[in-house]
Design a protein around this motif. Structure first.
Motif, PDB file in Angstrom:
ATOM      1  N   VAL A 157       0.895  -1.242  -0.272  1.00 55.39           N
ATOM      2  CA  VAL A 157      -0.069  -0.135   0.003  1.00 55.39           C
ATOM      3  C   VAL A 157       0.954   1.212   0.070  1.00 55.39           C
ATOM      4  N   GLU A 158       0.512   2.295  -0.957  1.00 57.30           N
ATOM      5  CA  GLU A 158       1.245   3.531  -1.254  1.00 57.30           C
ATOM      6  C   GLU A 158       0.272   4.285  -1.197  1.00 57.30           C
ATOM      7  N   ALA A 159       0.836   5.770  -0.837  1.00 62.97           N
ATOM      8  CA  ALA A 159      -0.171   6.869  -0.843  1.00 62.97           C
ATOM      9  C   ALA A 159       0.811   8.015  -1.333  1.00 62.97           C
ATOM     10  N   ILE A 160       0.258   8.814  -1.966  1.00 57.94           N
ATOM     11  CA  ILE A 160       1.123   9.904  -2.511  1.00 57.94           C
ATOM     12  C   ILE A 160      -0.031  11.440  -2.123  1.00 57.94           C
ATOM     13  N   HIS A 161       0.847  11.838  -1.227  1.00 60.27           N
ATOM     14  CA  HIS A 161       0.136  13.312  -0.871  1.00 60.27           C
ATOM     15  C   HIS A 161       0.548  14.556  -1.427  1.00 60.27           C
ATOM     16  N   THR A 162      -0.234  15.388  -1.858  1.00 61.22           N
ATOM     17  CA  THR A 162       0.028  16.699  -2.535  1.00 61.22           C
ATOM     18  C   THR A 162      -1.181  17.743  -2.141  1.00 61.22           C
ATOM     19  N   ASP A 163      -1.792  17.338  -1.136  1.00 58.77           N
ATOM     20  CA  ASP A 163      -2.912  18.336  -0.654  1.00 58.77           C
ATOM     21  C   ASP A 163      -3.384  18.256   0.640  1.00 58.77           C
ATOM     22  N   THR A 164      -2.163  17.943   1.632  1.00 58.17           N
ATOM     23  CA  THR A 164      -2.600  18.041   3.177  1.00 58.17           C
ATOM     24  C   THR A 164      -2.900  18.847   3.699  1.00 58.17           C
ATOM     25  N   ASP A 165      -2.796  20.265   3.123  1.00 55.29           N
ATOM     26  CA  ASP A 165      -3.285  21.384   3.744  1.00 55.29           C
ATOM     27  C   ASP A 165      -4.517  21.942   3.533  1.00 55.29           C
ATOM     28  N   ASN A 166      -5.263  20.862   2.620  1.00 57.20           N
ATOM     29  CA  ASN A 166      -6.604  21.260   2.188  1.00 57.20           C
ATOM     30  C   ASN A 166      -7.548  19.855   2.616  1.00 57.20           C
ATOM     31  N   LEU A 167      -7.888  19.282   1.364  1.00 58.26           N
ATOM     32  CA  LEU A 167      -8.843  17.917   1.656  1.00 58.26           C
ATOM     33  C   LEU A 167      -8.089  16.691   1.545  1.00 58.26           C
ATOM     34  N   GLY A 168      -6.673  16.679   1.648  1.00 52.65           N
ATOM     35  CA  GLY A 168      -6.114  15.456   1.854  1.00 52.65           C
ATOM     36  C   GLY A 168      -5.587  15.112   3.246  1.00 52.65           C
ATOM     37  N   ILE A 169      -5.630  13.545   3.429  1.00 55.57           N
ATOM     38  CA  ILE A 169      -5.332  13.197   4.638  1.00 55.57           C
ATOM     39  C   ILE A 169      -3.813  13.657   5.016  1.00 55.57           C
ATOM     40  N   ARG A 170      -3.786  13.883   6.505  1.00 54.95           N
ATOM     41  CA  ARG A 170      -2.253  14.373   6.752  1.00 54.95           C
ATOM     42  C   ARG A 170      -1.419  13.172   7.363  1.00 54.95           C
ATOM     43  N   ILE A 171      -1.930  11.981   7.692  1.00 59.80           N
ATOM     44  CA  ILE A 171      -1.286  11.148   8.412  1.00 59.80           C
ATOM     45  C   ILE A 171      -0.960   9.916   7.581  1.00 59.80           C
ATOM     46  N   PRO A 172       0.124   9.229   7.758  1.00 63.93           N
ATOM     47  CA  PRO A 172       0.768   8.026   6.672  1.00 63.93           C
ATOM     48  C   PRO A 172      -0.528   7.261   6.768  1.00 63.93           C
ATOM     49  N   VAL A 173      -0.782   6.273   5.642  1.00 61.20           N
ATOM     50  CA  VAL A 173      -1.931   5.337   5.528  1.00 61.20           C
ATOM     51  C   VAL A 173      -1.192   4.001   5.005  1.00 61.20           C
ATOM     52  N   GLY A 174      -0.133   4.061   4.311  1.00 65.76           N
ATOM     53  CA  GLY A 174       0.403   2.850   3.832  1.00 65.76           C
ATOM     54  C   GLY A 174       1.682   2.363   4.222  1.00 65.76           C
ATOM     55  N   HIS A 175       2.252   1.459   3.390  1.00 66.23           N
ATOM     56  CA  HIS A 175       3.715   1.096   3.958  1.00 66.23           C
ATOM     57  C   HIS A 175       4.667   2.214   3.561  1.00 66.23           C
ATOM     58  N   VAL A 176       4.421   2.784   2.359  1.00 67.58           N
ATOM     59  CA  VAL A 176       5.309   3.897   1.834  1.00 67.58           C
ATOM     60  C   VAL A 176       4.280   5.012   1.863  1.00 67.58           C
ATOM     61  N   ASP A 177       4.498   6.206   2.001  1.00 67.32           N
ATOM     62  CA  ASP A 177       3.687   7.526   1.921  1.00 67.32           C
ATOM     63  C   ASP A 177       4.607   8.722   1.400  1.00 67.32           C
ATOM     64  N   TYR A 178       4.277   8.989   0.103  1.00 62.57           N
ATOM     65  CA  TYR A 178       5.263  10.109  -0.484  1.00 62.57           C
ATOM     66  C   TYR A 178       4.518  11.540  -0.391  1.00 62.57           C
ATOM     67  N   PHE A 179       5.272  12.431   0.199  1.00 58.97           N
ATOM     68  CA  PHE A 179       4.768  13.709   0.681  1.00 58.97           C
ATOM     69  C   PHE A 179       5.476  14.726  -0.464  1.00 58.97           C
ATOM     70  N   VAL A 180       4.898  14.784  -1.682  1.00 59.19           N
ATOM     71  CA  VAL A 180       5.445  15.573  -2.533  1.00 59.19           C
ATOM     72  C   VAL A 180       5.555  17.281  -2.370  1.00 59.19           C
ATOM     73  N   ASN A 181       6.813  17.756  -2.422  1.00 59.91           N
ATOM     74  CA  ASN A 181       6.809  19.097  -1.940  1.00 59.91           C
ATOM     75  C   ASN A 181       6.354  19.306  -0.741  1.00 59.91           C
ATOM     76  N   GLY A 182       6.635  18.495   0.092  1.00 57.93           N
ATOM     77  CA  GLY A 182       6.110  18.471   1.448  1.00 57.93           C
ATOM     78  C   GLY A 182       4.638  18.072   1.658  1.00 57.93           C
ATOM     79  N   GLY A 183       3.968  17.815   0.680  1.00 58.59           N
ATOM     80  CA  GLY A 183       2.875  17.184   0.725  1.00 58.59           C
ATOM     81  C   GLY A 183       1.435  18.344   0.568  1.00 58.59           C
ATOM     82  N   GLN A 184       2.031  19.518   0.547  1.00 59.84           N
ATOM     83  CA  GLN A 184       1.268  20.649   0.308  1.00 59.84           C
ATOM     84  C   GLN A 184       1.090  21.273  -1.169  1.00 59.84           C
ATOM     85  N   ASP A 185       1.158  22.459  -1.021  1.00 59.44           N
ATOM     86  CA  ASP A 185       0.745  23.379  -2.419  1.00 59.44           C
ATOM     87  C   ASP A 185       2.022  22.743  -3.323  1.00 59.44           C
TER      88      ASP A 185
END
Length: 401
Positions: free
Chosen positions: A214-242
């Motif tokens: 399970v993997e997750a790619i986070h690019t919107d954690t400052d708005n509607l995306g979840i902020r916590i890890p949800v997989g084996h590997v979680d990618y926070f692109v450019n910090g996961g925000q804008d």
């Protein structure tokens, strides 16, 4: 969530192929192929009921979805049980419209790999109020699970199934994986939805137990995306925000890479990476280091800037008090061998009445990441003297491999 600008924020180029159906000459007329089926459109008044369509797409005609409801539909549509199967699940559709990014996404998947692609159309159940769509997640998970059971009857293995869920669709994928006791091959969550799920139980949201990987790619954690890890590997692109190059309320997408081999699998590993604002979005990461000749009684901050052509990129190195070495990661659009100059600036103290007048002396080194060969590390031949607030320029001469 809105994903309307995939044209700017998607990582691949793609093309479409025209497909012809040719019958046997001199015999009965060619068998008529199934008609193309498009996504449904709903509205706020009729968007709460769950009406699900499964649309099958092939490389020969990636813009034509074949409605598949029964096993015979799959057999007649060209479904190949020997290939992997990617199941694409969209998220909340506030206006009840077809996702604007879906066709290009499907085309990119088919271009990237020889695979079966099935899109789950649940526009009706994902429309109107967000919380109504959340209430449909379990129902949709059951519908998809029943559909997957038909694939298994045809001979598809659980481990060959890859679910790609966008926003709320990521948690739908987690629900399906939960029903299959974590034996599906892979789940990719693209900006898994945050509202109603940040504090949800593992059974209610996507988590590492829902598939073999399970993997997750986070690019919107400052708005509607979840902020916590949800997989084996979680990618926070450019910090996961804008994301650079995208409006602040739009989030990017997925780089498809099959063949993930990680043993033993990690749990809740956070991976941070950076991108540029224009295609192909890739950057070259460099390790930048500075070694002081003498330790100081306060933190030392040095801004490092790379120059290549008309492009500049910067990163900050912090050397903790009473230590000699500091490191940072600098992301640049061009490889190191195209960087012709580096600027170093010793950051002065922000407090005017305690302005730091100290001159520091040290050695600057850099190496492309990952650093697996010390011979790739380049250090400036002479020590660098830095005064607070003064930029020092040095030439970099790195030979391209």
């Amino acid at each position: 969530m809105c994903l309307g600008l995939w044209e700017r924020c998607f990582f691949w180029s793609w093309g479409l192929l025209l497909w012809f159906s040719v019958g046997s000459a001199g015999d009965t007329p060619p068998t008529q192929q199934p008609k193309c089926t498009d996504f449904q459109n709903a509205n706020l008044l009729r968007g709460t009921n769950l009406r699900v369509q499964f649309l099958f797409f092939t490389p020969s005609d990636p813009s034509c979805g074949k409605l598949v409801e029964e096993s015979r539909d799959l057999r007649n549509s060209g479904f190949n049980v020997t290939l992997g199967t990617k199941l694409l699940i969209h998220g909340f559709r506030a206006l009840g419209t077809k996702p604007s990014w879906i066709e290009k996404f499907i085309g990119a998947l088919l271009r990237a790999a020889d695979t079966n692609v099935i899109a789950v159309d649940w526009v009706y159940g994902s429309t109107a109020v967000y919380f109504s769509a959340v209430e449909n997640v379990v129902k949709l998970g059951l519908e998809i699970s029943r559909f997957l059971s038909k694939l298994l009857v045809l001979g598809v293995s659980e481990s060959s199934i890859h679910i790609i869920g966008v926003s709320l669709g990521a948690h739908v994928g987690g629900m399906v994986g939960h029903f299959y006791k974590g034996q599906l091959g892979r789940i990719t969550g693209l900006d898994p939805a945050g509202p109603e799920y940040t504090r949800a139980s593992l059974e209610e949201r996507l988590d590492a137990g829902d598939a073999l990987f399970v993997e997750a790619i986070h690019t919107d954690t400052d708005n509607l995306g979840i902020r916590i890890p949800v997989g084996h590997v979680d990618y926070f692109v450019n910090g996961g925000q804008d994301q650079p190059g995208c409006p602040t309320f739009i989030h990017a997408g997925l780089v498809e890479q099959d063949g993930v081999k990680i043993e033993p699998l990690p749990k809740e590993v956070r991976v941070y990476l950076q991108t540029t604002s224009e295609a192909p979005y890739c950057v070259h990461h460099s390790l930048v280091e500075f070694y002081l000749q003498k330790p100081r009684n306060k933190d030392t901050n040095i801004v490092v800037t790379f120059f290549s052509s008309n492009v500049t990129s910067s990163a900050q190195i912090t050397i903790p008090r009473q230590q000699l070495q500091g490191r940072g990661v600098l992301a640049h659009p061009n490889p190191q061998c195209q960087v012709h100059q580096v600027n170093l600036k010793f950051q002065a103290s922000h407090w005017v009445w305690r302005k730091d007048q100290t001159t520091i002396v040290g050695k600057f080194c850099t190496a492309p990441l990952p650093v697996n060969d010390n011979r790739k590390t380049l250090c400036l031949p002479e020590p660098v003297n830095l005064q607070p607030g003064v930029t020092v320029c040095r030439d970099l001469k790195i030979t391209c491999a």
